[in-house]
Structure formats: C-alpha cells, structure tokens
Write a protein that holds these residues in place. Structure first.
Motif, PDB file in Angstrom:
ATOM      1  N   GLY A  22      12.170   1.911  11.449  1.00 55.84           N
ATOM      2  CA  GLY A  22      12.823   2.449  10.264  1.00 55.84           C
ATOM      3  C   GLY A  22      12.667   1.590   9.032  1.00 55.84           C
ATOM      4  O   GLY A  22      13.224   1.905   7.980  1.00 55.84           O
ATOM      5  N   SER A  23      11.893   0.496   9.130  1.00 57.43           N
ATOM      6  CA  SER A  23      11.729  -0.385   7.975  1.00 57.43           C
ATOM      7  C   SER A  23      10.634   0.108   7.028  1.00 57.43           C
ATOM      8  O   SER A  23      10.739  -0.079   5.809  1.00 57.43           O
ATOM      9  N   LEU A  24       9.592   0.724   7.558  1.00 61.12           N
ATOM     10  CA  LEU A  24       8.518   1.264   6.724  1.00 61.12           C
ATOM     11  C   LEU A  24       8.764   2.754   6.533  1.00 61.12           C
ATOM     12  O   LEU A  24       8.587   3.551   7.451  1.00 61.12           O
ATOM     13  N   THR A  25       9.191   3.124   5.333  1.00 65.64           N
ATOM     14  CA  THR A  25       9.524   4.512   5.040  1.00 65.64           C
ATOM     15  C   THR A  25       8.313   5.240   4.457  1.00 65.64           C
ATOM     16  O   THR A  25       7.331   4.619   4.029  1.00 65.64           O
ATOM     17  N   SER A  26       8.415   6.557   4.415  1.00 60.88           N
ATOM     18  CA  SER A  26       7.275   7.370   3.986  1.00 60.88           C
ATOM     19  C   SER A  26       6.850   7.069   2.556  1.00 60.88           C
ATOM     20  O   SER A  26       5.663   7.175   2.214  1.00 60.88           O
ATOM     21  N   ASP A  27       7.786   6.654   1.699  1.00 54.29           N
ATOM     22  CA  ASP A  27       7.404   6.393   0.315  1.00 54.29           C
ATOM     23  C   ASP A  27       6.692   5.058   0.142  1.00 54.29           C
ATOM     24  O   ASP A  27       5.996   4.849  -0.859  1.00 54.29           O
ATOM     25  N   TRP A  28       6.813   4.162   1.124  1.00 55.83           N
ATOM     26  CA  TRP A  28       6.085   2.895   1.065  1.00 55.83           C
ATOM     27  C   TRP A  28       4.834   2.891   1.946  1.00 55.83           C
ATOM     28  O   TRP A  28       4.019   1.954   1.869  1.00 55.83           O
ATOM     29  N   LEU A  29       4.652   3.906   2.769  1.00 54.45           N
ATOM     30  CA  LEU A  29       3.484   3.951   3.657  1.00 54.45           C
ATOM     31  C   LEU A  29       2.162   3.933   2.890  1.00 54.45           C
ATOM     32  O   LEU A  29       1.241   3.200   3.279  1.00 54.45           O
ATOM     33  N   PRO A  30       2.008   4.695   1.787  1.00 53.65           N
ATOM     34  CA  PRO A  30       0.740   4.626   1.054  1.00 53.65           C
ATOM     35  C   PRO A  30       0.426   3.222   0.546  1.00 53.65           C
ATOM     36  O   PRO A  30      -0.742   2.798   0.553  1.00 53.65           O
ATOM     37  N   ALA A  31       1.441   2.491   0.103  1.00 51.23           N
ATOM     38  CA  ALA A  31       1.206   1.119  -0.363  1.00 51.23           C
ATOM     39  C   ALA A  31       0.792   0.233   0.802  1.00 51.23           C
ATOM     40  O   ALA A  31      -0.130  -0.593   0.672  1.00 51.23           O
ATOM     41  N   TYR A  32       1.438   0.393   1.938  1.00 51.27           N
ATOM     42  CA  TYR A  32       1.056  -0.380   3.131  1.00 51.27           C
ATOM     43  C   TYR A  32      -0.403  -0.129   3.470  1.00 51.27           C
ATOM     44  O   TYR A  32      -1.165  -1.072   3.763  1.00 51.27           O
ATOM     45  N   GLN A  33      -0.818   1.116   3.443  1.00 49.05           N
ATOM     46  CA  GLN A  33      -2.187   1.460   3.813  1.00 49.05           C
ATOM     47  C   GLN A  33      -3.199   0.971   2.781  1.00 49.05           C
ATOM     48  O   GLN A  33      -4.326   0.608   3.129  1.00 49.05           O
ATOM     49  N   ALA A  34      -2.805   0.947   1.520  1.00 42.57           N
ATOM     50  CA  ALA A  34      -3.734   0.561   0.449  1.00 42.57           C
ATOM     51  C   ALA A  34      -3.790  -0.951   0.234  1.00 42.57           C
ATOM     52  O   ALA A  34      -4.717  -1.445  -0.412  1.00 42.57           O
ATOM     53  N   VAL A  35      -2.805  -1.673   0.769  1.00 43.45           N
ATOM     54  CA  VAL A  35      -2.708  -3.120   0.540  1.00 43.45           C
ATOM     55  C   VAL A  35      -2.646  -3.822   1.896  1.00 43.45           C
ATOM     56  O   VAL A  35      -1.571  -4.220   2.351  1.00 43.45           O
ATOM     57  N   PRO A  36      -3.781  -3.984   2.572  1.00 44.30           N
ATOM     58  CA  PRO A  36      -3.771  -4.588   3.915  1.00 44.30           C
ATOM     59  C   PRO A  36      -3.231  -6.011   3.893  1.00 44.30           C
ATOM     60  O   PRO A  36      -3.579  -6.813   3.009  1.00 44.30           O
ATOM     61  N   ARG A  37      -2.403  -6.326   4.872  1.00 41.43           N
ATOM     62  CA  ARG A  37      -1.790  -7.655   4.916  1.00 41.43           C
ATOM     63  C   ARG A  37      -2.842  -8.750   5.024  1.00 41.43           C
ATOM     64  O   ARG A  37      -2.678  -9.835   4.454  1.00 41.43           O
ATOM     65  N   HIS A  38      -3.946  -8.484   5.727  1.00 44.28           N
ATOM     66  CA  HIS A  38      -4.904  -9.563   5.970  1.00 44.28           C
ATOM     67  C   HIS A  38      -5.569 -10.052   4.683  1.00 44.28           C
ATOM     68  O   HIS A  38      -6.078 -11.174   4.628  1.00 44.28           O
ATOM     69  N   LEU A  39      -5.553  -9.241   3.638  1.00 51.58           N
ATOM     70  CA  LEU A  39      -6.109  -9.682   2.361  1.00 51.58           C
ATOM     71  C   LEU A  39      -5.226 -10.730   1.680  1.00 51.58           C
ATOM     72  O   LEU A  39      -5.666 -11.378   0.728  1.00 51.58           O
ATOM     73  N   ALA A 159      -5.650 -15.120  -7.172  1.00 47.84           N
ATOM     74  CA  ALA A 159      -7.017 -14.806  -6.754  1.00 47.84           C
ATOM     75  C   ALA A 159      -7.029 -13.667  -5.746  1.00 47.84           C
ATOM     76  O   ALA A 159      -7.885 -12.771  -5.814  1.00 47.84           O
ATOM     77  N   ARG A 160      -6.084 -13.669  -4.803  1.00 44.86           N
ATOM     78  CA  ARG A 160      -6.018 -12.588  -3.813  1.00 44.86           C
ATOM     79  C   ARG A 160      -5.666 -11.264  -4.483  1.00 44.86           C
ATOM     80  O   ARG A 160      -6.227 -10.215  -4.142  1.00 44.86           O
ATOM     81  N   LEU A 161      -4.720 -11.303  -5.388  1.00 45.09           N
ATOM     82  CA  LEU A 161      -4.321 -10.086  -6.105  1.00 45.09           C
ATOM     83  C   LEU A 161      -5.500  -9.514  -6.884  1.00 45.09           C
ATOM     84  O   LEU A 161      -5.774  -8.306  -6.837  1.00 45.09           O
ATOM     85  N   SER A 162      -6.223 -10.374  -7.577  1.00 48.52           N
ATOM     86  CA  SER A 162      -7.369  -9.913  -8.362  1.00 48.52           C
ATOM     87  C   SER A 162      -8.449  -9.327  -7.469  1.00 48.52           C
ATOM     88  O   SER A 162      -9.027  -8.267  -7.774  1.00 48.52           O
ATOM     89  N   ALA A 163      -8.718  -9.992  -6.345  1.00 50.42           N
ATOM     90  CA  ALA A 163      -9.741  -9.506  -5.423  1.00 50.42           C
ATOM     91  C   ALA A 163      -9.367  -8.146  -4.842  1.00 50.42           C
ATOM     92  O   ALA A 163     -10.248  -7.328  -4.526  1.00 50.42           O
ATOM     93  N   ALA A 164      -8.072  -7.886  -4.714  1.00 54.04           N
ATOM     94  CA  ALA A 164      -7.613  -6.599  -4.179  1.00 54.04           C
ATOM     95  C   ALA A 164      -7.492  -5.537  -5.266  1.00 54.04           C
ATOM     96  O   ALA A 164      -7.140  -4.388  -4.982  1.00 54.04           O
ATOM     97  N   GLY A 165      -7.752  -5.924  -6.509  1.00 54.58           N
ATOM     98  CA  GLY A 165      -7.733  -4.956  -7.600  1.00 54.58           C
ATOM     99  C   GLY A 165      -6.414  -4.849  -8.340  1.00 54.58           C
ATOM    100  O   GLY A 165      -6.185  -3.857  -9.031  1.00 54.58           O
ATOM    101  N   PHE A 166      -5.556  -5.886  -8.243  1.00 60.08           N
ATOM    102  CA  PHE A 166      -4.253  -5.851  -8.905  1.00 60.08           C
ATOM    103  C   PHE A 166      -4.126  -7.020  -9.878  1.00 60.08           C
ATOM    104  O   PHE A 166      -4.498  -8.156  -9.554  1.00 60.08           O
ATOM    105  N   GLU A 167      -3.588  -6.747 -11.049  1.00 60.15           N
ATOM    106  CA  GLU A 167      -3.424  -7.784 -12.063  1.00 60.15           C
ATOM    107  C   GLU A 167      -1.998  -7.773 -12.627  1.00 60.15           C
ATOM    108  O   GLU A 167      -1.792  -7.595 -13.831  1.00 60.15           O
TER     109      GLU A 167
END
Length: 392
Positions: A22-39, A159-167
């Motif tokens: 119940g911690s990962l809700t449907s409104d945060w699932l797209p962000a989870y999928q688009a922002v892999p933890r390993h990055l 650097a990680r944020l930039s590499a993932a496309g976020f600024e």
C-alpha cells in the motif's frame, strides 16, 4: 550486467511488493516506472535490512553486480556515505551520513505529501537524488527545489539527475534554513530527521501547505509528521507512521560521554539502590522510546552488553546532572536500579511508560504535533489533549 537484466524482474518485483504493502499508489506508479532506482544508487554501497538501522558489508558493483542489483531492488535502505565522506575504506565507518532510503518509506512519505499539479516543492536532503527525480517527474523539475548540505553528495546527485533528464534547482546549503529565494512553497518534505521543526520551513510554506518530516525526541523513537501550515504561522498535524532517518546535520545530537557523570568514580559511585518490576526489555521498542522521550525532555540512553543476553541500561540527562542504571538478566522478575543526581531518571522513565500503558499503549498514528510560537507540543488523539511533559 546486460540491459535485459537491468530492465527485468527486479524493478517489477519491487513495484509489486510496494503496491501490495500500500506504499506505492497508482498516482506514483508512473514516476516509479520512469525513474529507476538503480540510476540513483552509486557503485559502492552498504545494503541495509528492512526495518533495521544496520548495514551489511560493503558491496561494489564492479565486483558483485548481482548482489548490488538485488540490494537496489530490495525494499531496504542503502547507505551510500559514512562519516560525512571522511571514511572511504573497506568495511563500515562509524556513522552513516547519506543513503538511498527504503522504498516503502520513500513512497509512503510522497503519498503523505499529497501533491497536486502545479505545486512547488522544497526537499530538504537531496541524498542520492532519487526522491528529487520522482518529484520532478510528477510535478515538473521547474517546480522542485532540493537542498543538500554535503557538497560531494550534492554534486553526485546533480549528475545523476541530469543524466536521467531532470534539472530541478539543486542547492548546496543548510537545509535547516530552507531556500527562501524559491519560496513560497506548497509542500516541504525532509529526507532527514529532526527534533525541532525549523521556523524557516513554516515561514517558507504557503498557508494550507503541507510539511512532511521525520520527527523524534532526544531519547529516541521517531515518526513522520504531516503538518498543515496555518495562516498565523503555526503548523499542526498527525504522525503517519514510524521512521528511522539520519539526523539533519544542524540538529545532530552531541551527547556527553558516560564518564562525564561519574566524576572520576567507578560505578555505582554515589548511586542509590532500588528495585523495579518493570523490565528494561519492555521499554525499548521504538514507540516506547518515542512516548518516553516526548514526556521526559533531555533524557537519553546507552546500553552496555554483558553475556547471555544480559545488559545494563544507562540513562543520562543532557544537562549532565543525573544518571541511572537498570540491570537486565533473562528470567528475572525484579531488576536492580541505581540512581544519582538531581533527577531520578529511572523513576521519570517508569512514570512516562506507565502513562503510555494507561492510554491503551497507543501507536504512532494516535499521536500528533503542533508547532507554534510557543514551541512544540505533542498530543494524543487531538490537539486539545497534550501529552504530559515533565518540567526540568
């Protein structure tokens, strides 16, 4: 490690586990999928264990890629820095100082933040950058400001944020001061624990805005507070679950050593002996420490282990006026107490524990916090029912 492996079952399996909890809700699932933890996890890590503040030995991605990958996609915290970066060798340092938080905690806190489209968010503690990336995906990076006190951590996260496309706006600075240049914010989230909500966070949040932060007393125990900011500059709200975060650097505990209390003498020094039927083993859970610490300001403890599970619980006050010990051995029903100084610290602890017990042993979800010009008030069930505090 192959790209197929990196896109495989690990992220999906973790997502399923988080959704089931119940911690990962449907409104945060797209962000989870688009922002892999390993990055957002460095190549050298110290994997943690779910629900525990203990780290495994160092894992280096180059040497143990499969172990590294399993750690990244486990629902457990990952320590990424020790001793503010001073420790770099094998094994473990003294104090963890940066981490990638347990995914359950990450998404539970993001859910508690209740973000809405267009919200501006201030994050205190960039860490590895994962949380800032998740917020940036959800709200747009232009709406996210993240503050990190450690220059090396901030540089690597940027650097990680930039590499993932976020600024997002990534600032190096003291998180206790927030970032007034970007205020006002609709939401503030802290990825470090505090014992006092900085006035700057409240002042930089719009009335009606929400602050989500792990909060705990000196004695220990900690929970995530969800505070709503009022027009008059106060903030109040419930605790929404237990937590265990590294302390905000500006509020780290600098506690006196035990020897400072004994005046050069050996224990038991001038301690007065008594007995108790309350086992020290029954007052050491996280909720116990929270309930005791809220009621007894300036109290902290240490444990000195013996053999066969025996130990001595030391109690101290931060003013260095008093100490107490309680000795635990398995199978006993009475326990020896020694107390010395202006305060009878074990008596204070026992009174606090019995109050908690008489209230029906409430969990964190029944407690709340109000922050105003008068200070911090912890309450039970509603703001009109403050928890009793011993005046020191």
């Amino acid at each position: 490690m192959s790209e197929q492996h990196e896109a495989g079952a690990g992220p999906e399996r973790l997502a399923s586990a988080l959704i089931e909890k119940g911690s990962l809700t449907s409104d945060w699932l797209p962000a989870y999928q688009a922002v892999p933890r390993h990055l957002f996890v460095p190549d050298t890590i110290w994997p943690g264990r779910a629900g525990m503040n203990r780290q495994s030995d160092r894992v280096m991605r180059a040497d143990e890629p499969d172990v590294w990958w399993r750690a990244v996609y486990s629902d457990a915290p990952i320590t990424t820095q020790w001793d503010d970066g001073a420790y770099t060798g094998p094994g473990k340092g003294k104090s963890p100082s940066c981490s990638n938080s347990m995914p359950t905690m990450v998404f539970s806190m993001l859910d508690a933040l209740s973000v809405e489209p267009g919200n501006r968010v201030l994050e205190i503690g960039t860490g590895t950058g994962w949380n800032a990336a998740l917020l940036s995906h959800r709200l747009g990076a232009e709406n996210v400001v993240t503050v990190e006190v450690d220059e090396a951590s901030a540089r690597d996260a940027r650097a990680r944020l930039s590499a993932a496309g976020f600024e997002p706006l990534a600032v190096v600075g003291d998180g206790a001061k927030g970032y007034p240049e970007g205020a006002p914010y609709d939401r503030v989230i802290a990825t470090c624990s505090i014992g006092s909500v900085p006035r700057e966070w409240i002042e930089q949040t719009r009335p009606g805005g929400v602050i989500v932060a792990p909060w705990g007393p000196t004695y220990g125990g900690e929970a995530v507070a969800r505070l709503t900011v009022a027009d008059e500059g106060a903030a109040a709200g419930p605790f929404v679950g237990s937590s265990a975060f590294m302390r905000l650097r500006a509020q780290r505990k600098d506690l006196p050593p035990t020897r400072a209390y004994l005046n050069g003498e050996e224990w038991p020094a001038d301690g007065a002996k008594s007995m108790t039927t309350l086992s020290p083993d029954d007052v050491g859970d996280w909720i116990h420490m929270f309930a005791i610490g809220v009621q007894v300001p300036g109290l902290f403890c240490r444990v000195c282990w013996g053999s066969d599970g025996a130990y001595r619980l030391w109690l101290h006050d931060t003013a260095v006026t008093s100490w107490a010990t309680v000795d635990y051995e398995k199978g006993r029903t009475q326990y020896e107490v020694m107390q010395s100084g202006a305060r009878n610290l074990w008596d204070e602890l026992e009174t606090a524990w019995r109050w908690w017990n008489q209230q029906g042993q409430p969990g964190f979800e029944r407690f709340g916090l109000t922050v105003s010009a008068n200070g911090h008030t912890v309450w039970l069930d509603n703001p009109g029912n403050p928890v009793p505090v011993r005046e020191v």
